[in-house]
Design an enzyme around this catalytic site. Structure first.
Site, short mmCIF file in Angstrom:
data_model
loop_
_atom_site.label_atom_id
_atom_site.label_comp_id
_atom_site.label_asym_id
_atom_site.label_seq_id
_atom_site.Cartn_x
_atom_site.Cartn_y
_atom_site.Cartn_z
N ARG A 1 0.86 -1.19 0.00
CA ARG A 1 0.00 0.00 0.00
C ARG A 1 0.89 1.23 0.00
NH1 ARG A 1 2.25 2.00 3.85
NH2 ARG A 1 0.68 3.62 3.71
N GLY A 2 0.23 2.40 -0.18
CA GLY A 2 1.00 3.63 -0.38
C GLY A 2 1.14 3.82 -1.89
N ALA A 3 0.73 5.00 -2.38
CA ALA A 3 0.60 5.17 -3.84
C ALA A 3 1.87 4.80 -4.63
CB ALA A 3 0.15 6.59 -4.15
N ARG B 1 -6.97 -0.52 -7.23
CA ARG B 1 -7.24 0.56 -6.26
C ARG B 1 -7.40 1.87 -7.02
NH1 ARG B 1 -4.26 1.01 -0.63
NH2 ARG B 1 -6.21 2.07 -0.12
N GLN C 1 -2.56 2.62 9.76
CA GLN C 1 -1.24 2.69 9.10
C GLN C 1 -0.26 3.55 9.91
OE1 GLN C 1 -4.17 2.99 7.57
NE2 GLN C 1 -4.09 2.40 5.42
N ASP D 1 -2.18 10.56 -2.50
CA ASP D 1 -2.47 9.47 -3.43
C ASP D 1 -2.72 9.99 -4.83
OD1 ASP D 1 -2.87 7.90 -0.90
OD2 ASP D 1 -3.20 6.41 -2.47
N LYS E 1 -5.09 9.96 2.61
CA LYS E 1 -5.83 9.12 3.56
C LYS E 1 -6.93 9.90 4.28
CE LYS E 1 -5.49 5.62 4.09
NZ LYS E 1 -6.38 4.75 3.30
O1 MRU Z 1 -4.61 3.14 1.98
P1 MRU Z 1 -3.12 3.36 1.92
O2 MRU Z 1 -2.40 2.81 3.12
O3 MRU Z 1 -2.54 2.87 0.61
O4 MRU Z 1 -2.99 4.94 1.97
C1 MRU Z 1 -1.70 5.51 1.90
C2 MRU Z 1 -1.71 6.98 1.99
O5 MRU Z 1 -2.74 7.60 2.18
C3 MRU Z 1 -0.40 7.68 1.80
O6 MRU Z 1 -0.37 8.88 2.50
C4 MRU Z 1 -0.19 7.99 0.30
O7 MRU Z 1 -0.40 6.86 -0.49
C5 MRU Z 1 1.18 8.52 0.05
S1 MRU Z 1 2.42 7.30 0.25
C6 MRU Z 1 3.90 8.04 -0.08
#
Ligand code: MRU
Length: 351
Positions: free
Chosen positions: A49-51, A94, A201, A242, A253
């Site tokens: 996870r994380g963009a 996603r 997270q 994201d 998030k």
């Molecule tokens: O649902 P997630 O855990 O994938 O959400 C992640 C976030 O909201 C992060 O802040 C975002 O993806 C940036 S990661 C460098």
């Protein structure tokens, strides 16, 4: 990536090894993806996870797709068709993390600009591209860290939300990259980590990264952020994104928007740190950003245990949009867009 953080994405002999981030911090278990379906599921179910980390995984998903096409003995035209389908499957995993779409488009651009290839050439070309996307992301995060650290006072308490760290990217992190860079520059930094319900997270992953690196930090419930701001205990806020629209509106998030509103009220700088691969110039404003909705079970349960009575309905938007006017600056590898707007965001791509 910082060597104190676990290896969370590894490409080994045509297989994608992903740390199962759902199990952190209790367990470090890897899922080995051998098919496109494995990668799609790992993204959808949030093993990764994380963009930016999702984008990197999708790029390797395209390599795995090319390998599947090779095994099926398809010709070049059929392989290209197979890859379009794989890209669509990955892209659907996603909806808000735009680095996913970006990485698949990068693979598409490479395929479009390279014709008359053998199946092996396609595999090797996509593999090289994926490795490059992975390595570039780490380099860009270090630049984001450097650019962002310039905004951090010598002594500061920084609040962050969710996890925009090494584990959410190729390595080093975006929002956590800014914090890491400030620490590396010798600044006296304290971090306030929002736990980030529903999937925690912040508590599970950001706290894990900070504890491993001995960066002073305190975990807070999401509800505590406003109180801490009102007591003057937050100097600045830095979060990841994201997806950022052409006008600077930023999706991150769920809960990020509330922080930005609180920051505005209390006169606290609010920064969004992200690579250019998170900015989609085709998305005019935040209104066009698709906000992922996830299972209500993530809200009604905690670690598989119900916290609400059976039959209770829940809403589970995974992200929200912070309007550009609440953002002090977008921090990228190409520099800052202070008080972001359409012109300033566009100029980052010319830098
Ligand atoms: O649902 P997630 O855990 O994938 O959400 C992640 C976030 O909201 C992060 O802040 C975002 O993806 C940036 S990661 C460098």
């Amino acid at each position: 990536m910082s060597n104190k953080v676990l290896e969370h994405i590894a490409w080994k002999e045509g297989k994608l090894h992903l740390l199962d981030q759902r199990l952190l911090p209790q367990q470090t278990v890897y899922r080995i993806c051998v098919s496109v379906e494995d990668v799609v599921e790992s993204i959808r179910e949030m093993y990764v996870r994380g963009a930016p980390a999702i984008g990197i995984s999708a790029a390797f998903g395209m390599v795995i797709a090319a390998g599947e096409a090779l095994e099926k003995g398809l010709n070049e035209k059929e392989i290209r068709e197979y890859l379009v389908q794989a890209g669509e499957a990955l892209n659907g995993s996603r909806p808000t993390a735009v680095n996913l779409k970006w990485a698949i488009e990068e693979a598409g651009h490479w395929l479009a600009s390279n014709e008359n290839l053998s199946p092996q050439d396609i595999y090797r070309g996509l593999e090289k591209l994926a490795i490059n996307i992975f390595e570039e992301d780490i380099i860009n995060n270090r630049k984001i860290g450097f650019n962002g650290s310039a905004l951090v006072p010598q002594r500061a308490t920084i609040l962050t939300h969710c996890n925009a760290g090494a584990l959410a990217t190729g390595g080093y992190g975006t929002a956590l990259g800014v914090i890491r860079a400030a620490v590396e520059e010798g600044k006296d930094i304290n971090v306030l980590v929002d736990e980030t319900r529903p999937l925690l997270q912040g508590a599970r992953i950001t706290a894990y990264e900070l504890v491993r690196e001995n960066i002073p930090a305190k975990l807070i419930t999401d509800n505590a952020a406003g109180h801490l701001m009102s007591m003057g205990k937050v100097d600045l806020i830095v979060v990841g994104a994201d997806q950022i629209a052409a006008n600077g509106d930023a999706a991150n998030k769920i809960g990020t928007y509330s922080l930005a509103v609180l920051a505005e009220y209390h006169g606290i700088p609010f920064y969004v740190a992200a690579p250019l691969s998170t900015i989609d110039l085709n998305i005019t404003s935040g209104d066009e950003i698709i906000i992922e909705e996830r299972s209500p079970d993530e809200v009604t349960c905690l670690n598989g245990t119900a916290v609400a009575p059976e039959g209770m309905v829940a809403l589970n938007y995974a992200f929200d949009v912070t309007p550009a006017k609440l953002i002090t600056a977008v921090i990228t590898e190409k520099g800052l867009a202070e008080k972001p707007n359409r012109e300033k965001i566009a100029s980052l791509f010319e830098a």
